[in-house]
Design a protein around this motif. Structure first.
Motif, mmCIF file in Angstrom:
data_model
loop_
_atom_site.group_PDB
_atom_site.id
_atom_site.type_symbol
_atom_site.label_atom_id
_atom_site.label_comp_id
_atom_site.label_asym_id
_atom_site.label_seq_id
_atom_site.Cartn_x
_atom_site.Cartn_y
_atom_site.Cartn_z
ATOM 1 N N GLY A 94 -8.196 9.985 -2.359
ATOM 2 C CA GLY A 94 -9.016 8.776 -2.246
ATOM 3 C C GLY A 94 -9.537 8.328 -3.592
ATOM 4 N N LYS A 95 -10.001 9.294 -4.379
ATOM 5 C CA LYS A 95 -10.583 8.946 -5.681
ATOM 6 C C LYS A 95 -9.492 8.408 -6.625
ATOM 7 C CE LYS A 95 -13.380 10.595 -9.495
ATOM 8 N NZ LYS A 95 -12.438 10.026 -10.468
ATOM 9 N N ALA A 96 -8.361 9.121 -6.653
ATOM 10 C CA ALA A 96 -7.268 8.690 -7.530
ATOM 11 C C ALA A 96 -6.783 7.295 -7.140
ATOM 12 C CB ALA A 96 -6.115 9.692 -7.447
ATOM 13 N N TYR A 121 -6.158 1.531 -7.962
ATOM 14 C CA TYR A 121 -5.924 0.229 -7.316
ATOM 15 C C TYR A 121 -7.195 -0.514 -6.918
ATOM 16 C CZ TYR A 121 -1.362 2.446 -7.038
ATOM 17 O OH TYR A 121 -0.192 3.087 -7.344
ATOM 18 N N LYS A 122 -8.359 0.058 -7.195
ATOM 19 C CA LYS A 122 -9.659 -0.584 -6.930
ATOM 20 C C LYS A 122 -9.857 -0.958 -5.459
ATOM 21 C CE LYS A 122 -9.922 -0.556 -11.385
ATOM 22 N NZ LYS A 122 -10.062 0.862 -11.770
ATOM 23 N N THR A 123 -9.237 -0.239 -4.566
ATOM 24 C CA THR A 123 -9.430 -0.502 -3.135
ATOM 25 C C THR A 123 -9.296 0.817 -2.366
ATOM 26 O OG1 THR A 123 -8.489 -1.629 -1.207
ATOM 27 C CG2 THR A 123 -6.995 -1.221 -3.024
ATOM 28 N N ALA A 124 -9.788 0.827 -1.113
ATOM 29 C CA ALA A 124 -9.778 2.076 -0.349
ATOM 30 C C ALA A 124 -8.380 2.378 0.191
ATOM 31 C CB ALA A 124 -10.765 1.970 0.807
ATOM 32 N N PRO A 125 -7.981 3.650 0.217
ATOM 33 C CA PRO A 125 -6.669 4.000 0.772
ATOM 34 C C PRO A 125 -6.744 4.120 2.292
ATOM 35 C CG PRO A 125 -7.776 5.961 -0.010
ATOM 36 C CD PRO A 125 -8.730 4.827 -0.249
ATOM 37 N N TRP A 133 0.844 -1.211 0.000
ATOM 38 C CA TRP A 133 0.000 0.000 0.000
ATOM 39 C C TRP A 133 0.872 1.251 0.000
ATOM 40 C CZ3 TRP A 133 -3.198 -2.148 4.696
ATOM 41 C CH2 TRP A 133 -3.907 -3.274 4.267
ATOM 42 N N ALA A 134 1.973 1.205 0.770
ATOM 43 C CA ALA A 134 2.881 2.360 0.823
ATOM 44 C C ALA A 134 3.472 2.632 -0.562
ATOM 45 C CB ALA A 134 3.990 2.106 1.847
ATOM 46 N N GLN A 135 3.887 1.551 -1.236
ATOM 47 C CA GLN A 135 4.430 1.716 -2.590
ATOM 48 C C GLN A 135 3.370 2.298 -3.521
ATOM 49 O OE1 GLN A 135 6.617 -1.615 -4.332
ATOM 50 N NE2 GLN A 135 6.715 -2.517 -2.296
ATOM 51 N N ASN A 136 2.129 1.804 -3.380
ATOM 52 C CA ASN A 136 1.025 2.316 -4.201
ATOM 53 C C ASN A 136 0.879 3.825 -4.035
ATOM 54 O OD1 ASN A 136 0.417 -0.222 -5.087
ATOM 55 N ND2 ASN A 136 -1.371 -0.510 -3.768
#
Lengths: 381, 290
Positions: free
Chosen positions: A292-294, A299-303, A50-53
């Motif tokens: 959040g939207k970007a 990634y199709k998941t919540a940040p 997630w951090a890399q994302n």
């Protein structure tokens, strides 16, 4: 032809230095490199992803807008294995690449502590997410924090409970590990300053199977509000259920684990109506919403905060290098510290002299299982 | 007084969980003379099997049957893969093999299911009943009920049935048992199946209270192991009494002395027993065996 020892040494030195010199000459026209130590393996590998994302999302935006100093920015990732020796090794590998201008460190305070001596030696800016206050208060000029430190969570919990909810009889329940003890202490200090010293300060050991004695202590204390620092979500879930079963229904303001996705799932209705502090809340600002939207689109998941702070770190670091007009570490450092009123996904950044960018938390509420943003509390010091 | 009753109920409830897992330890120890350190993982695997079945939409009772059947199968595999190849060796390689198996089981579940804890609904829709000043959690009531039934069942099974007596004979003297025509390896196989099912039962029963996580087995097993030593290794009644005593002692210790040192009380009692009465409460029968 006879080769003297001096000629041989000079030749050897030139031969050894040539690749490095060529690399740096080539780098002038190539990308700007930022190193990132992140768990690719080990227990936090999922969070590491997630951090890399988050970092890559910011990087894409920076590069699309023209990059830094007219060059594209490149992320060099090294696995920290979720361990302290792992991050020390990862950082030294990255630091050996002289064309890397700055780094992203860990969200775990203990790892940041482990790498801190090397950070001083290398003398280049390192962005961190660890929340132990000492990290930026120990005279290390190269650490810059992109999450609010733990002093603020206690102050925000206290301020929200006393000022907004109007409650003064506090029971504090905290884990006896390093995180819980420090959190419990910070909350006690903040409450005492507000004139509402806690009536109960109750520690518990992690992985307890039963919280009946803790719940009964809370009940007997006559407290009218509960403040908590739980480390593990399953402990929190068991505690929450037993609390409600034994008839304790006072308001509850907790550290981020109270509003974590897995606690919400485990405890179910037992956590309805509770408040928690969170450094990232999607509805807290337009920047957070846009992030959040970007993130969802990509990634199709919540940040969450794991991806929000690297996002902010890359964004602010890039802006700072542009402002500095150079990759000189001292100029980058000055530019980061000069960053004020910068709207990030985690909140508004106002760097202080210690390198802390954020000075407050969001308060969020569990509204029948849905985590909703309530208010943001910031401090000026 | 209300406080005491509430603590007593919780203490007995959590103690019954320790007792169920301790029972599995004791049965395998009696049959094979080794401690099975994967006993806690049996509980964890069963709870995950149950979660998978319920998530697939199967009825609760059917999920329960499938999970226990799965545990019986795991008992067979465990016996054939871990105990049987080492049966002629001393106890040490077998114990190390069970530790290895426990690491394998927990990491396999971690790889398949991930680190997030899961929720398993309880048997009853009502979470509990308020009896005067005391709140009785329905899942704890069930656990206590099942423990009582199992004590009765074990007594009947081991003392009154032929199979039970054959199992006892095997655990007391394998050579003599095989001379009398009892198939020792079959008896040990049955013991492993029964222990796996028992461990699984404990896991499924406790899952709605403690949630389903990778480490749920190891935390319970550590206490159950202490309970087994307190009760007397190798004694069924000892496991039950040891488990219940441990649950009650740590709950009261936490309430009246110190919550953070809750686990400390359990192990303080354990140390006291190891020093002053190493054979445990019901230790004589072990001495007989030796």
């Amino acid at each position: 032809m006879k080769l003297t020892r001096r000629e041989f040494s000079a030749g050897l030195a030139a031969g050894l230095a040539a690749p490095a010199l060529m690399r740096s000459a080539w780098a002038q026209g190539a990308t700007i490199k930022i190193g990132m130590c992140v768990p690719v393996t080990g227990p936090a590998a999922e969070q590491g992803l997630w951090a890399q994302n988050g970092a890559k999302l910011a990087l894409a935006a920076v590069n699309k807008a023209g990059g830094v100093l007219g060059r594209q920015v490149e992320l060099v990732i090294e696995d920290d294995q979720t361990t302290n020796p792992g991050i020390v090794l990862a950082f030294s590998k990255l630091a050996a690449q002289s064309d890397i201008v700055a780094f992203l460190g860990s969200i775990r305070s203990t790892q940041v502590q482990a790498m801190a001596p090397d950070v001083i030696k290398v003398g280049k800016p390192v962005m961190i997410g660890g929340t132990n206050p000492d990290l930026t208060h120990s005279g290390n000029p190269w650490l810059f924090r992109f999450r609010p430190n733990d002093n603020y969570s206690g102050r925000v919990i206290a301020d929200f409970g006393v000022t907004t909810l109007g409650k003064k009889k506090w029971a504090i329940v905290h884990s006896t590990d390093a995180f819980g003890t420090a959190g419990g202490k910070a909350l006690t200090e903040a409450l005492t300053k507000l004139g509402a010293p806690p009536v109960l300060d109750q520690g518990y050991a992690n992985q307890s199977q039963d919280f009946t004695p803790v719940v009964l202590a809370v009940k007997q204390s006559g407290a009218d509000v509960l403040g908590t620092y739980f480390t593990f979500e399953n402990d929190l879930g068991i505690f929450a259920r037993q609390l409600r079963q034994l008839g304790v229904n006072i308001p509850w303001v907790g550290s981020p684990s109270v509003v974590a996705v897995s606690s919400t799932k485990l405890a179910g209705p037992a956590l309805f109506g509770t408040y928690g502090v969170a450094d990232f809340a999607e509805d807290s600002s337009d920047t957070a919403k846009a992030f959040g939207k970007a993130y969802r689109d990509a990634y199709k998941t919540a940040p969450d905060n794991q991806s929000a702070w690297p996002y902010d770190a890359i964004t602010i670091l890039s802006a700072a290098i542009n402002k500095a007009g150079s990759t000189d570490p001292n100029k980058i450092r000055d530019a980061i510290l000069a960053t004020q009123k910068f709207a990030g996904a985690e909140g508004e950044y106002n760097f202080d002299k210690n390198g802390d960018g954020l000075h407050g938390y969001n308060v969020v509420k569990n509204d029948k299982g849905k985590i909703v943003y309530d208010k943001h509390i910031d401090f000026n010091d | 007084m209300d406080l005491v009753l509430q603590l007593l109920f919780t203490g007995i409830g959590i103690g019954a969980v320790y007792a169920l897992v301790a029972l599995g330890f004791v049965l395998i120890f009696r049959a094979t003379n080794v401690v099975n350190f994967a006993q806690g993982e049996f509980s964890m695997v069963a709870a995950y099997l149950m979660v998978v079945c319920v998530e697939l939409g199967l009825p609760y009772w059917l999920s329960f049957v499938i999970a226990l059947a799965g545990m019986a199968l795991l008992g067979v595999i465990f016996n054939l893969g871990v105990y049987y190849p080492l049966r002629h060796r001393t106890y040490l390689p077998v114990i190390i093999a069970t530790i290895g198996a426990s690491i394998l089981l927990s990491n396999s579940v971690l790889a398949i299911y991930g680190p997030q804890p899961q929720v398993l609904q309880g048997w009853f829709d009502t979470p509990g009943i308020q009896l005067g000043p005391v709140y009785l959690d329905s899942q704890y009531l069930l656990i206590i009920g099942v423990t009582i039934l199992l004590v009765l069942f074990n007594f009947w099974f081991f003392e009154k049935t032929l199979l039970g007596k054959k199992l006892q004979a095997t655990s007391q003297d394998k050579e003599m048992a095989s001379l009398l025509g009892i198939s020792v390896s079959t008896m040990i196989m049955i013991t492993f199946i029964y222990s796996a099912v028992l461990g699984g039962l404990a896991g499924i029963l406790v899952a709605p209270v403690l949630f389903v996580s990778i480490q749920m087995g190891s935390t319970i097993a550590l206490k159950a192991f202490a309970a087994t030593i307190i009760g007397g290794f190798g004694d069924v009644a000892g496991a039950i009494v040891g488990g219940l005593a441990l649950g009650v002692i740590e709950t009261f210790g936490a309430a009246y002395i110190s919550v953070p040192y809750k686990d400390g009380f359990a192990f303080l009692v354990l140390i006291a027993f190891l020093v002053f009465r190493p054979q445990g409460i019901f230790g004589e029968r072990v001495a007989e065996k030796a």
